[in-house]
Design a protein around this motif. Structure first.
Motif, short mmCIF file in Angstrom:
data_model
loop_
_atom_site.label_atom_id
_atom_site.label_comp_id
_atom_site.label_asym_id
_atom_site.label_seq_id
_atom_site.Cartn_x
_atom_site.Cartn_y
_atom_site.Cartn_z
N GLY A 89 92.69 -13.77 -33.54
CA GLY A 89 91.71 -13.50 -34.59
C GLY A 89 91.81 -14.44 -35.77
N CYS A 90 92.92 -15.20 -35.85
CA CYS A 90 93.02 -16.14 -36.98
C CYS A 90 93.06 -17.57 -36.44
CB CYS A 90 94.23 -15.83 -37.85
SG CYS A 90 95.79 -16.20 -37.06
N GLU A 91 92.63 -18.51 -37.29
CA GLU A 91 92.46 -19.90 -36.84
C GLU A 91 93.75 -20.50 -36.30
OE1 GLU A 91 90.19 -22.85 -39.12
OE2 GLU A 91 89.03 -21.16 -39.92
N SER A 128 81.97 5.45 -39.82
CA SER A 128 80.65 5.44 -39.21
C SER A 128 79.93 4.16 -39.65
CB SER A 128 79.85 6.65 -39.68
OG SER A 128 79.61 6.54 -41.06
N PHE A 129 78.75 3.93 -39.13
CA PHE A 129 77.94 2.76 -39.48
C PHE A 129 77.85 2.62 -41.01
CE2 PHE A 129 74.47 -0.13 -38.03
CZ PHE A 129 73.96 -0.48 -39.27
N LEU A 130 77.56 3.73 -41.69
CA LEU A 130 77.32 3.67 -43.14
C LEU A 130 78.58 3.37 -43.94
CD1 LEU A 130 74.72 6.54 -43.77
CD2 LEU A 130 74.35 4.16 -43.11
N ASP A 131 79.75 3.49 -43.30
CA ASP A 131 81.00 3.16 -43.98
C ASP A 131 81.35 1.68 -43.85
OD1 ASP A 131 81.48 5.88 -44.62
OD2 ASP A 131 82.27 6.21 -42.59
N LEU A 132 80.65 0.98 -42.99
CA LEU A 132 80.99 -0.43 -42.75
C LEU A 132 80.23 -1.31 -43.73
CD1 LEU A 132 80.86 -0.32 -38.84
CD2 LEU A 132 82.92 -0.59 -40.25
N THR A 133 80.83 -1.47 -44.90
CA THR A 133 80.14 -2.20 -45.97
C THR A 133 80.87 -3.49 -46.35
OG1 THR A 133 81.38 -0.89 -47.56
CG2 THR A 133 79.18 -0.10 -46.98
N GLU A 134 82.09 -3.69 -45.84
CA GLU A 134 82.90 -4.84 -46.23
C GLU A 134 82.73 -5.99 -45.25
OE1 GLU A 134 84.73 -5.26 -49.02
OE2 GLU A 134 83.79 -3.35 -49.60
N LEU A 135 82.15 -7.08 -45.74
CA LEU A 135 81.92 -8.24 -44.88
C LEU A 135 83.22 -8.72 -44.23
CD1 LEU A 135 79.76 -10.25 -43.89
CD2 LEU A 135 80.40 -11.72 -45.80
N GLU A 136 84.30 -8.73 -44.99
CA GLU A 136 85.54 -9.28 -44.47
C GLU A 136 86.07 -8.48 -43.27
OE1 GLU A 136 89.97 -10.79 -45.83
OE2 GLU A 136 88.71 -9.74 -47.30
N GLU A 137 86.00 -7.16 -43.39
CA GLU A 137 86.47 -6.31 -42.29
C GLU A 137 85.65 -6.56 -41.02
OE1 GLU A 137 86.87 -1.57 -41.02
OE2 GLU A 137 86.05 -2.09 -42.99
N ILE A 138 84.33 -6.68 -41.22
CA ILE A 138 83.42 -6.87 -40.09
C ILE A 138 83.65 -8.24 -39.45
CG2 ILE A 138 80.99 -7.04 -39.44
CD1 ILE A 138 80.51 -5.06 -41.91
N ASN A 139 83.75 -9.28 -40.29
CA ASN A 139 83.99 -10.63 -39.78
C ASN A 139 85.32 -10.75 -39.06
OD1 ASN A 139 81.57 -11.60 -40.66
ND2 ASN A 139 82.36 -12.61 -42.49
N THR A 140 86.34 -10.10 -39.60
CA THR A 140 87.66 -10.12 -38.96
C THR A 140 87.57 -9.50 -37.58
OG1 THR A 140 88.79 -9.99 -41.09
CG2 THR A 140 90.04 -9.28 -39.17
N ALA A 186 80.39 1.46 -33.77
CA ALA A 186 79.41 0.38 -33.95
C ALA A 186 80.02 -1.00 -33.67
CB ALA A 186 78.83 0.43 -35.36
N LEU A 187 81.21 -1.26 -34.23
CA LEU A 187 81.82 -2.58 -34.06
C LEU A 187 82.18 -2.83 -32.61
CD1 LEU A 187 84.16 -2.89 -37.19
CD2 LEU A 187 81.91 -3.95 -36.83
N TYR A 188 82.84 -1.86 -31.98
CA TYR A 188 83.28 -2.02 -30.60
C TYR A 188 82.08 -2.24 -29.66
CZ TYR A 188 86.02 -1.20 -26.34
OH TYR A 188 86.64 -1.34 -25.12
N CYS A 189 81.06 -1.40 -29.80
CA CYS A 189 79.86 -1.52 -28.95
C CYS A 189 79.16 -2.87 -29.16
CB CYS A 189 78.88 -0.38 -29.23
SG CYS A 189 79.45 1.24 -28.66
N ALA A 190 79.01 -3.26 -30.42
CA ALA A 190 78.34 -4.53 -30.73
C ALA A 190 79.14 -5.71 -30.20
CB ALA A 190 78.13 -4.66 -32.23
N GLY A 191 80.46 -5.65 -30.37
CA GLY A 191 81.32 -6.74 -29.88
C GLY A 191 81.26 -6.88 -28.37
N LYS A 192 81.30 -5.75 -27.66
CA LYS A 192 81.26 -5.79 -26.21
C LYS A 192 79.89 -6.26 -25.71
CE LYS A 192 85.43 -4.51 -24.99
NZ LYS A 192 86.36 -5.54 -24.48
N ALA A 193 78.82 -5.84 -26.38
CA ALA A 193 77.47 -6.28 -26.00
C ALA A 193 77.32 -7.79 -26.21
CB ALA A 193 76.41 -5.52 -26.81
N ALA A 194 77.83 -8.27 -27.34
CA ALA A 194 77.75 -9.70 -27.64
C ALA A 194 78.52 -10.51 -26.60
CB ALA A 194 78.31 -9.98 -29.05
#
Length: 279
Positions: A89-91, A128-140, A186-194
């Motif tokens: 996950g890190c460069e 939940s979806f509405l709790d995911l507001t931090e760009l950094e957490e999502i990008n990580t 949301a993150l897991y499903c989106a990641g697996k779909a991508a």
């Protein structure tokens, strides 16, 4: 397919190899890899990786007693097992993993490449979806679960180009979540779909490759324990608890065995999504 013989001169790379499905798969793959083969194990935990590598080397007839604990161990017929501890996950971790893959695949004697993109994480399912507001957490999350699989795969395929008479297979460890939405995930499903879609595009662009997305089913692993205890949605939590109580969770090795059979038969359409329960 090549029947049930051992795979000779195969370069095999497994990510997330230190535990769960990846570890089970590595254990089953090692005895299948014939003369001239190498197995590169990637994961975050150096200790768990070293332990697994030692076990696999010991199991491969000779080569277990040369005392080398850093990487390639080449007994006369022993399997070369290499491990690299890296956080994909890190460069820096991805760079180290990529370098190890490139170095391994320079060897022109390999006739087959098998890359298994298994590393993955559930994400914080207490949100939940509405709790995911931090760009950094999502990008990580996406860096580790989507971007690294893409980078590592493109790196491996550039290093092991289309060699005449050679076969190249790329496996994406997928999930039912690539196809169906689940609450709190949301993150897991989106990641697996991508990931599934990335590998479908790869299959289309590179008809000479064999590409498979394999959903291993509900496995009895640390990730499943996390799902049972941390998922915000109570209905999902109860569903997983029931599955565990009723013995419906699969042993990783049972699902890994099925994946190996699919790879051996080699009849799947490239780019396909196959579920444990379909095959």
């Amino acid at each position: 397919g090549s029947g049930s013989g051992r795979w000779a001169a195969t370069a095999c790379v497994v990510t997330g190899a230190s535990r769960g499905f990846g570890r089970s798969l590595a254990r089953l793959l090692a005895p299948r890899l014939g003369p001239g083969s190498a197995l590169l194990l990637l994961a975050r935990s150096a200790e768990a990786l070293a332990e697994l590598a030692a076990e696999l080397r010991a199991g491969s007839d000779t080569g277990s007693d040369t005392g080398s604990d850093t990487g390639s161990d080449t007994g006369s017929s022993g399997l070369r097992v290499q491990c690299v501890a890296a956080d994909l996950g890190c460069e820096e971790g991805l760079r180290r993993a990529g370098a190890a893959v490139r170095e391994l695949l320079q060897d022109a004697s390999f006739r087959r490449l098998l890359l298994v993109n298994n590393a993955g994480s559930l994400g914080d399912v207490s949100k939940s979806f509405l709790d995911l507001t931090e760009l950094e957490e999502i990008n990580t999350y996406f860096s580790f679960n989507v971007s690294s699989a893409l980078c590592l795969t493109s790196t491996a395929l550039r290093a092991f180009g289309a060699r005449p008479g050679c076969s190249r297979t790329v496996v994406n460890i997928s999930s039912l979540c690539a196809l169906e939405p689940f609450q709190s995930w949301a993150l897991y499903c989106a990641g697996k779909a991508a990931r599934d879609m990335l590998f479908r595009v790869l299959a289309l662009e590179e008809p000479g490759l064999r590409v498979l997305s394999y959903a291993p089913g509900p496995l009895d692993t640390d990730m499943q324990l996390l799902a049972r205890t941390k998922t915000a949605d109570p209905g999902m939590r109860q569903q997983f608890q029931r599955m565990q109580e009723q013995g419906q969770l699969l042993d990783s090795s049972v699902s890994a065995q099925k994946l190996l059979r699919v790879l051996q038969e080699d009849t799947f359409p490239s780019g396909a999504h196959l579920d444990f329960y379909d095959v």
